[in-house]
Design a protein around this motif. Structure first.
Motif, PDB file in Angstrom:
ATOM      1  N   ALA A  86       1.199  -1.110  -0.218  1.00  0.00           N
ATOM      2  CA  ALA A  86      -0.098  -0.077   0.044  1.00  0.00           C
ATOM      3  C   ALA A  86       0.860   1.371  -0.003  1.00  0.00           C
ATOM      4  O   ALA A  86       1.966   0.814   0.455  1.00  0.00           O
ATOM      5  CB  ALA A  86      -0.896  -0.106   1.032  1.00  0.00           C
ATOM      6  N   ILE A  87       0.161   2.720  -0.365  1.00  0.00           N
ATOM      7  CA  ILE A  87       1.149   3.326  -0.535  1.00  0.00           C
ATOM      8  C   ILE A  87       1.623   3.955   0.972  1.00  0.00           C
ATOM      9  O   ILE A  87       0.875   3.262   1.959  1.00  0.00           O
ATOM     10  CB  ILE A  87      -0.109   4.650  -0.661  1.00  0.00           C
ATOM     11  CG1 ILE A  87      -0.218   4.330  -2.417  1.00  0.00           C
ATOM     12  CG2 ILE A  87       0.848   5.867  -0.753  1.00  0.00           C
ATOM     13  CD1 ILE A  87      -1.500   5.616  -2.847  1.00  0.00           C
ATOM     14  N   GLY A  88       2.708   3.928   1.328  1.00  0.00           N
ATOM     15  CA  GLY A  88       3.440   4.422   2.466  1.00  0.00           C
ATOM     16  C   GLY A  88       4.199   3.244   2.927  1.00  0.00           C
ATOM     17  O   GLY A  88       5.611   3.640   4.096  1.00  0.00           O
ATOM     18  N   ASP A  89       4.204   2.092   2.253  1.00  0.00           N
ATOM     19  CA  ASP A  89       4.772   1.128   2.987  1.00  0.00           C
ATOM     20  C   ASP A  89       6.516   1.499   2.151  1.00  0.00           C
ATOM     21  O   ASP A  89       6.439   1.691   1.051  1.00  0.00           O
ATOM     22  CB  ASP A  89       4.435  -0.772   2.178  1.00  0.00           C
ATOM     23  CG  ASP A  89       3.115  -0.862   2.583  1.00  0.00           C
ATOM     24  OD1 ASP A  89       3.001  -0.348   3.929  1.00  0.00           O
ATOM     25  OD2 ASP A  89       2.640  -1.587   1.815  1.00  0.00           O
ATOM     26  N   LYS A  90       7.276   0.715   3.414  1.00  0.00           N
ATOM     27  CA  LYS A  90       8.878   1.039   3.106  1.00  0.00           C
ATOM     28  C   LYS A  90       9.162  -0.179   2.159  1.00  0.00           C
ATOM     29  O   LYS A  90       8.744  -1.878   2.758  1.00  0.00           O
ATOM     30  CB  LYS A  90       9.610   1.016   3.765  1.00  0.00           C
ATOM     31  CG  LYS A  90       8.868   2.285   4.827  1.00  0.00           C
ATOM     32  CD  LYS A  90       9.863   2.421   5.785  1.00  0.00           C
ATOM     33  CE  LYS A  90       9.816   3.611   6.567  1.00  0.00           C
ATOM     34  NZ  LYS A  90      10.549   3.698   8.696  1.00  0.00           N
ATOM     35  N   VAL A  91       9.704  -0.345   1.961  1.00  0.00           N
ATOM     36  CA  VAL A  91      10.733  -1.454   0.140  1.00  0.00           C
ATOM     37  C   VAL A  91      11.460  -1.691  -0.057  1.00  0.00           C
ATOM     38  O   VAL A  91      12.328  -0.514  -0.267  1.00  0.00           O
ATOM     39  CB  VAL A  91       8.558  -1.738  -1.028  1.00  0.00           C
ATOM     40  CG1 VAL A  91       7.787  -2.389  -0.476  1.00  0.00           C
ATOM     41  CG2 VAL A  91       8.948  -0.292  -1.786  1.00  0.00           C
ATOM     42  N   ILE A  92      11.801  -3.440  -0.193  1.00  0.00           N
ATOM     43  CA  ILE A  92      13.267  -3.519  -1.231  1.00  0.00           C
ATOM     44  C   ILE A  92      12.608  -4.033  -2.444  1.00  0.00           C
ATOM     45  O   ILE A  92      11.868  -4.672  -2.664  1.00  0.00           O
ATOM     46  CB  ILE A  92      14.513  -4.321  -0.362  1.00  0.00           C
ATOM     47  CG1 ILE A  92      13.493  -5.083   0.531  1.00  0.00           C
ATOM     48  CG2 ILE A  92      14.266  -2.814   1.296  1.00  0.00           C
ATOM     49  CD1 ILE A  92      14.460  -5.832   1.189  1.00  0.00           C
ATOM     50  N   HIS A  93      13.626  -3.838  -3.520  1.00  0.00           N
ATOM     51  CA  HIS A  93      13.690  -4.559  -4.180  1.00  0.00           C
ATOM     52  C   HIS A  93      14.732  -4.500  -5.122  1.00  0.00           C
ATOM     53  O   HIS A  93      15.330  -3.597  -5.282  1.00  0.00           O
ATOM     54  CB  HIS A  93      12.214  -3.899  -5.312  1.00  0.00           C
ATOM     55  CG  HIS A  93      12.412  -2.798  -6.568  1.00  0.00           C
ATOM     56  ND1 HIS A  93      12.383  -2.433  -7.404  1.00  0.00           N
ATOM     57  CD2 HIS A  93      12.394  -1.237  -6.054  1.00  0.00           C
ATOM     58  CE1 HIS A  93      12.493  -1.688  -7.288  1.00  0.00           C
ATOM     59  NE2 HIS A  93      12.703  -0.850  -6.293  1.00  0.00           N
ATOM     60  N   GLN A  94      14.731  -5.505  -6.607  1.00  0.00           N
ATOM     61  CA  GLN A  94      15.953  -5.147  -7.329  1.00  0.00           C
ATOM     62  C   GLN A  94      16.046  -4.426  -8.246  1.00  0.00           C
ATOM     63  O   GLN A  94      17.231  -3.977  -8.399  1.00  0.00           O
ATOM     64  CB  GLN A  94      15.568  -7.015  -7.831  1.00  0.00           C
ATOM     65  CG  GLN A  94      16.927  -6.953  -8.860  1.00  0.00           C
ATOM     66  CD  GLN A  94      17.315  -8.773  -9.103  1.00  0.00           C
ATOM     67  OE1 GLN A  94      17.185  -8.517  -9.746  1.00  0.00           O
ATOM     68  NE2 GLN A  94      18.338  -8.953  -9.005  1.00  0.00           N
ATOM     69  N   THR A 129      21.000  -3.220   0.096  1.00  0.00           N
ATOM     70  CA  THR A 129      22.077  -3.451  -0.755  1.00  0.00           C
ATOM     71  C   THR A 129      21.716  -5.885  -0.515  1.00  0.00           C
ATOM     72  O   THR A 129      22.715  -6.200  -0.742  1.00  0.00           O
ATOM     73  CB  THR A 129      23.145  -3.457   0.948  1.00  0.00           C
ATOM     74  OG1 THR A 129      22.593  -4.761   1.802  1.00  0.00           O
ATOM     75  CG2 THR A 129      23.946  -2.116   0.772  1.00  0.00           C
ATOM     76  N   ILE A 130      20.505  -5.701  -0.040  1.00  0.00           N
ATOM     77  CA  ILE A 130      20.272  -6.814   0.234  1.00  0.00           C
ATOM     78  C   ILE A 130      19.597  -7.653  -1.575  1.00  0.00           C
ATOM     79  O   ILE A 130      19.934  -9.372  -1.775  1.00  0.00           O
ATOM     80  CB  ILE A 130      19.759  -7.052   0.912  1.00  0.00           C
ATOM     81  CG1 ILE A 130      18.871  -9.000   1.079  1.00  0.00           C
ATOM     82  CG2 ILE A 130      18.199  -7.094   0.911  1.00  0.00           C
ATOM     83  CD1 ILE A 130      20.342  -9.709   2.035  1.00  0.00           C
ATOM     84  N   SER A 131      18.922  -7.299  -2.341  1.00  0.00           N
ATOM     85  CA  SER A 131      18.241  -8.079  -3.174  1.00  0.00           C
ATOM     86  C   SER A 131      19.007  -8.270  -4.209  1.00  0.00           C
ATOM     87  O   SER A 131      18.811  -9.555  -3.994  1.00  0.00           O
ATOM     88  CB  SER A 131      17.120  -7.318  -3.581  1.00  0.00           C
ATOM     89  OG  SER A 131      16.134  -6.414  -2.747  1.00  0.00           O
ATOM     90  N   ALA A 134      21.075 -11.764  -2.509  1.00  0.00           N
ATOM     91  CA  ALA A 134      19.891 -12.309  -2.548  1.00  0.00           C
ATOM     92  C   ALA A 134      20.362 -13.418  -3.359  1.00  0.00           C
ATOM     93  O   ALA A 134      19.650 -14.627  -3.022  1.00  0.00           O
ATOM     94  CB  ALA A 134      18.861 -12.060  -0.991  1.00  0.00           C
ATOM     95  N   ALA A 135      19.271 -12.789  -4.552  1.00  0.00           N
ATOM     96  CA  ALA A 135      19.066 -13.444  -5.503  1.00  0.00           C
ATOM     97  C   ALA A 135      19.712 -14.587  -6.078  1.00  0.00           C
ATOM     98  O   ALA A 135      19.159 -15.174  -6.923  1.00  0.00           O
ATOM     99  CB  ALA A 135      18.838 -12.188  -6.776  1.00  0.00           C
ATOM    100  N   THR A 136      21.123 -13.725  -6.677  1.00  0.00           N
ATOM    101  CA  THR A 136      21.712 -14.395  -7.099  1.00  0.00           C
ATOM    102  C   THR A 136      22.283 -16.289  -6.340  1.00  0.00           C
ATOM    103  O   THR A 136      22.129 -17.317  -6.267  1.00  0.00           O
ATOM    104  CB  THR A 136      23.519 -13.440  -7.443  1.00  0.00           C
ATOM    105  OG1 THR A 136      23.694 -12.877  -7.606  1.00  0.00           O
ATOM    106  CG2 THR A 136      24.306 -14.546  -7.732  1.00  0.00           C
ATOM    107  N   ALA A 137      22.333 -15.814  -4.810  1.00  0.00           N
ATOM    108  CA  ALA A 137      22.669 -17.071  -4.097  1.00  0.00           C
ATOM    109  C   ALA A 137      21.388 -18.070  -4.296  1.00  0.00           C
ATOM    110  O   ALA A 137      21.408 -19.194  -4.328  1.00  0.00           O
ATOM    111  CB  ALA A 137      22.349 -16.659  -3.106  1.00  0.00           C
ATOM    112  N   ALA A 138      20.044 -16.938  -4.327  1.00  0.00           N
ATOM    113  CA  ALA A 138      19.091 -18.597  -4.698  1.00  0.00           C
ATOM    114  C   ALA A 138      18.591 -18.621  -5.373  1.00  0.00           C
ATOM    115  O   ALA A 138      18.455 -20.133  -5.723  1.00  0.00           O
ATOM    116  CB  ALA A 138      17.421 -17.201  -3.642  1.00  0.00           C
ATOM    117  N   ILE A 139      18.939 -17.719  -7.209  1.00  0.00           N
ATOM    118  CA  ILE A 139      18.426 -18.298  -7.810  1.00  0.00           C
ATOM    119  C   ILE A 139      19.661 -19.535  -8.202  1.00  0.00           C
ATOM    120  O   ILE A 139      19.478 -20.332  -9.301  1.00  0.00           O
ATOM    121  CB  ILE A 139      18.384 -17.409  -8.521  1.00  0.00           C
ATOM    122  CG1 ILE A 139      16.962 -16.448  -8.733  1.00  0.00           C
ATOM    123  CG2 ILE A 139      18.572 -17.726  -9.852  1.00  0.00           C
ATOM    124  CD1 ILE A 139      17.249 -15.138  -9.487  1.00  0.00           C
TER     125      ILE A 139
END
Ligand code: NAP
Length: 369
Positions: A86-94, A129-131, A134-139
């Motif tokens: 929702a509007i106002g949510d703090k998010v992380i993404h790649q 700094t995480i996406s 984390a994606a490289t390891a998980a994929i």
């Protein structure tokens, strides 16, 4: 859309293939159905950003483009049908390498199912700094067993996945890199053991706290260092550095019938058919890894909040003056580059020259003059 959203923003453009950088004005785009618009508060620099530019990698649909593949910010508008955030949510993404989704801009777009809520225990700089790591390891571990995919193992967030590979030895080249630290942590969640890694010994305690069982001095001779730990060659090696030298060394010590994971093309020069080499691509919204990418992003927030993936350690709690690492709640070793987006080219130059050791460079796009 809310009236507080500006019509224009600043972005760092890569003007042409292997071309120049330029900070310029560009419209703030509206989210389409299923997308969210994010005000980017922190954006991290990754080696792939300079490699795409210098090497002209064939991953850019069209120029001028906007790079940047790790950010954190606040959702300020949502497209039709978005329910998970929702509007106002703090998010992380790649982020992706194009003008809509690249994270080297003040406002970018993302599909709502590819953003993870920023856990309350993390700052924007930490979250940024995480996406990609984390994606490289998980994929690599859980992505489909196809070209650019992974090993198709059962992820730790599904039933029976956690600890499933108990007793499977893993050697990681470069455990202190961002990717390496994420690999150690996902390997531990999956049960791999022992988890042996190479690194500067000043970081050994920190890597052990993440799950490494043995840390070998990365400047020592690898085959003889391994002999001290085990006489059995490793059947699975993850080269989280993938320089020409590390790839050749890793391939030469891999057991016959084993698998080497590399994170940088081209493959191994002296490859032999009896040793498998796989090269995953960490785009969470790119084929063939869209499904596992979405699964990771759906689970990332919980993994971070539970401490299963420790971003505060991932960010290297390094006391530079003593050149030692500490685990805990000390301030993170994130270097915020001044001048917002305008500081990125110089920061990438430092990454290119391997001058950034054991910390992440981030920018605050909103501070761009
Ligand atoms: N395939 C993909 O989709 C994908 C995605 C992301 C990244 N990558 C690639 O993954 C690699 C790592 O990226 P990153 O962001 O994780 O790097 P990074 O965080 O910048 O790595 C820096 C660390 O690497 C370690 N290191 C450097 N050379 C080493 C060597 N020869 N042996 C062991 N450790 C070494 C150093 O650790 P010490 O402190 O121990 O000295 C240094 O602190 C890059 O090649 C990047 O392009 C690929």
């Amino acid at each position: 859309m809310s009236s507080t959203i500006p019509s224009q923003q600043k972005a760092l453009f890569l003007l042409s293939k292997q071309g120049d950088w330029k900070v310029d004005h560009t419209p703030v785009l509206k989210p389409k159905a299923g997308e969210v618009l994010i005000r980017v508060e922190s954006s991290a620099l990754n080696p792939v950003d300079w490699k795409v530019r210098d090497w002209g990698l064939d991953v850019i649909p069209e120029y001028p483009t906007i790079l940047g593949c790790d950010s954190a910010g606040v959702v300020i508008a949502v497209g039709e049908g978005v329910k998970s955030v929702a509007i106002g949510d703090k998010v992380i993404h790649q982020g992706e390498f194009d003008v809509r989704k690249g994270s080297f801009q003040q406002y970018n777009l993302e599909l709502s199912h590819l953003v993870a809520k920023l856990p309350p225990n993390l700052t924007f700089d930490q979250g940024a700094t995480i996406s990609t790591a984390a994606a490289t390891a998980a994929i690599s571990f859980y992505g489909p067993k196809v070209d650019l995919g992974g090993l198709a193992l059962t992820p730790p967030w599904t039933n029976g996945g956690r600890g499933k590979y108990a007793g499977t030895p893993l050697l990681i080249i470069g455990g202190a890199s961002s990717v390496g630290q994420a690999v150690i942590q996902f390997a531990q969640l999956s049960g791999f053991s022992p988890i042996v890694t190479t690194a500067s010994l000043s970081g050994a305690d920190r890597l052990k706290s993440l799950g490494a069982t043995h840390v070998i001095d990365r400047y020592a001779d690898l085959p003889s260092s391994l002999q001290v730990i085990t006489a059995t060659p490793f059947s699975l090696i993850y080269d989280a550095i993938s320089s020409p030298e590390t790839k050749e060394t890793a391939h030469s010590i891999l057991a016959e019938g084993g698998t080497l994971i590399i994170v940088e093309q081209p493959g191994v020069k002296e490859a032999v058919p009896t040793k498998e080499v796989i090269a995953p691509w960490a785009g969470v919204n790119q084929s063939p890894n869209k499904e596992i990418g979405a699964e990771l992003m759906a689970n990332l927030s919980a993994l971070l909040e539970n401490g299963d993936i420790k971003v505060s350690i991932l960010l290297c709690l390094l006391d530079c003056t003593r050149n030692s690492y500490a685990v805990g709640d000390k301030p993170n070793m994130v270097e915020v580059i001044p001048n917002g987006l305008a500081g990125i080219p110089d920061g990438l130059d430092r990454l290119r020259k391997y001058q950034v050791i054991a910390k992440k460079l981030v920018v605050h796009p909103q501070e761009t003059l």
